[in-house]
Design an enzyme around this catalytic site. Structure first.
Site, PDB file in Angstrom:
ATOM      1  N   GLY A 132      -5.171   8.036  -1.255  1.00  0.00           N
ATOM      2  CA  GLY A 132      -4.371   7.291  -1.982  1.00  0.00           C
ATOM      3  C   GLY A 132      -3.100   6.900  -1.415  1.00  0.00           C
ATOM      4  O   GLY A 132      -2.550   5.638  -1.272  1.00  0.00           O
ATOM      5  N   ASP A 133      -2.616   7.950  -0.994  1.00  0.00           N
ATOM      6  CA  ASP A 133      -1.215   7.662  -0.181  1.00  0.00           C
ATOM      7  C   ASP A 133      -1.395   7.111   1.002  1.00  0.00           C
ATOM      8  O   ASP A 133      -0.516   6.214   1.458  1.00  0.00           O
ATOM      9  CB  ASP A 133      -0.663   9.174   0.026  1.00  0.00           C
ATOM     10  CG  ASP A 133      -0.332  10.077  -1.388  1.00  0.00           C
ATOM     11  OD1 ASP A 133      -0.213   9.653  -2.326  1.00  0.00           O
ATOM     12  OD2 ASP A 133      -0.705  11.338  -1.042  1.00  0.00           O
TER      13      ASP A 133
END
Length: 308
Positions: A250-251
């Site tokens: 997600g990062d």
């Protein structure tokens, strides 16, 4: 320059176990320790593709020194504010295809430390074009702290990408960040109801856009992400891959979005980079890493389709 904010960083400890037995001794032959926190994952991925990036946030104690040393060793530019408390540890145990996490709360930030950070942040904004803020707020900071940072960035016409959840996200939205990236659970918590199918996701994104957020990205895990910008909705779908370590994906998506936005690309193209970076990270054992040699070829495999 892309400025990344990690206000509650950590030493991420990744334990690779074949099997986890509760209430028994578990021996681990492979431990990966990294300078962690969601914003630092974003930073490392951007460094992988040679983007101009600078990290900031709070660091303290011996754990803070370890993170600063790791960033120096990796050649990552950073300007952190030193605090009295010690930076936290976070543990991820990989076992039987599962991931079990234990996250420390971290230190409490004093009023003087918060004020020192705001002074440093205002100075760094003069050098930045895009700002990313990822993860939870440390203890001691008000839930409106991201909101304050977004407002300060807006005064200097900087695009702010906010990746958080809960009350911090609700408060941050009030300042109309350029982009937010909730997953489906975070979106449901934010809207007070589950979104049913693609039509429901688009309806929720449309409602969020009414608050002034320009670009809404809903993470769909291995299925990619839905984007909503200026009244149009589209989905970026990556090809199926063999995931090795999904931590930080997600990062990595935020890193890809920032990378595309900083280059002035259309929202669909920025989302394609986001989906590509997120998927490439899942294919690596290291957290917050993409193979630059694969980026452009893999990005071409991302299917972008319009959602009516």
């Amino acid at each position: 320059m892309i400025l990344t904010l990690t206000l509650n960083p950590a030493i991420d400890m990744n334990y690779q176990l074949g099997h986890l037995t509760i209430n028994q001794v578990n021996r681990c032959g492979r431990v990966i320790k990294t300078a962690g926190g969601k914003g630092l994952n974003v930073t490392r991925v951007l460094k992988c593709v040679n983007a101009e990036v600078l990290a900031t946030g709070f660091l303290g104690g011996k754990t803070g020194e370890f993170i600063a040393d790791e960033l120096d060793h990796a050649g990552v530019s950073h300007h952190f504010v030193t605090i009295k408390g010690s930076t936290r540890h976070c543990l991820a145990i990989m076992h039987e295809g599962n991931q079990t996490e234990i996250l420390e709360d971290g230190p409490s930030i004093s009023g003087d430390e918060a004020a020192a950070f705001l002074r440093e942040y205002d100075r760094l904004l003069d050098q930045a074009t895009v700002v990313t803020a990822s993860g939870s707020l440390p203890k001691g900071l008000p839930k409106t702290f991201y909101q304050q940072l977004i407002e300060r960035a807006a005064r200097k016409n900087r695009k702010f990408l906010l990746d958080t959840s809960g009350e911090s996200l609700k408060a941050g939205i009030k300042a109309s960040p350029y982009l937010i990236k909730p997953n489906q659970d975070e979106l449901a918590a934010l809207m007070g109801e589950e979104a049913a199918g693609e039509a429901g996701l688009v309806a929720s994104a449309r409602r969020l856009a009414e608050t002034g957020v320009r670009f809404i990205v809903v993470s769909l895990g291995k299925k990619g992400a839905l984007g909503y910008f200026n009244g149009r909705a589209f989905i970026a779908e990556p090809p199926a891959v063999q995931a090795v370590n999904a931590v930080g994906s997600g990062d990595s998506m935020i890193a890809g979005l920032a990378y595309g936005i900083d280059r002035g690309l259309a929202p669909e193209e920025a989302l394609a980079y986001g989906a590509a970076f997120g998927t490439l990270n899942a294919m690596e054992a290291r957290t917050g890493y993409v193979d630059q040699a694969q980026v452009e070829a893999f990005k071409k495999k991302i299917a972008i389709r319009t959602v009516g």
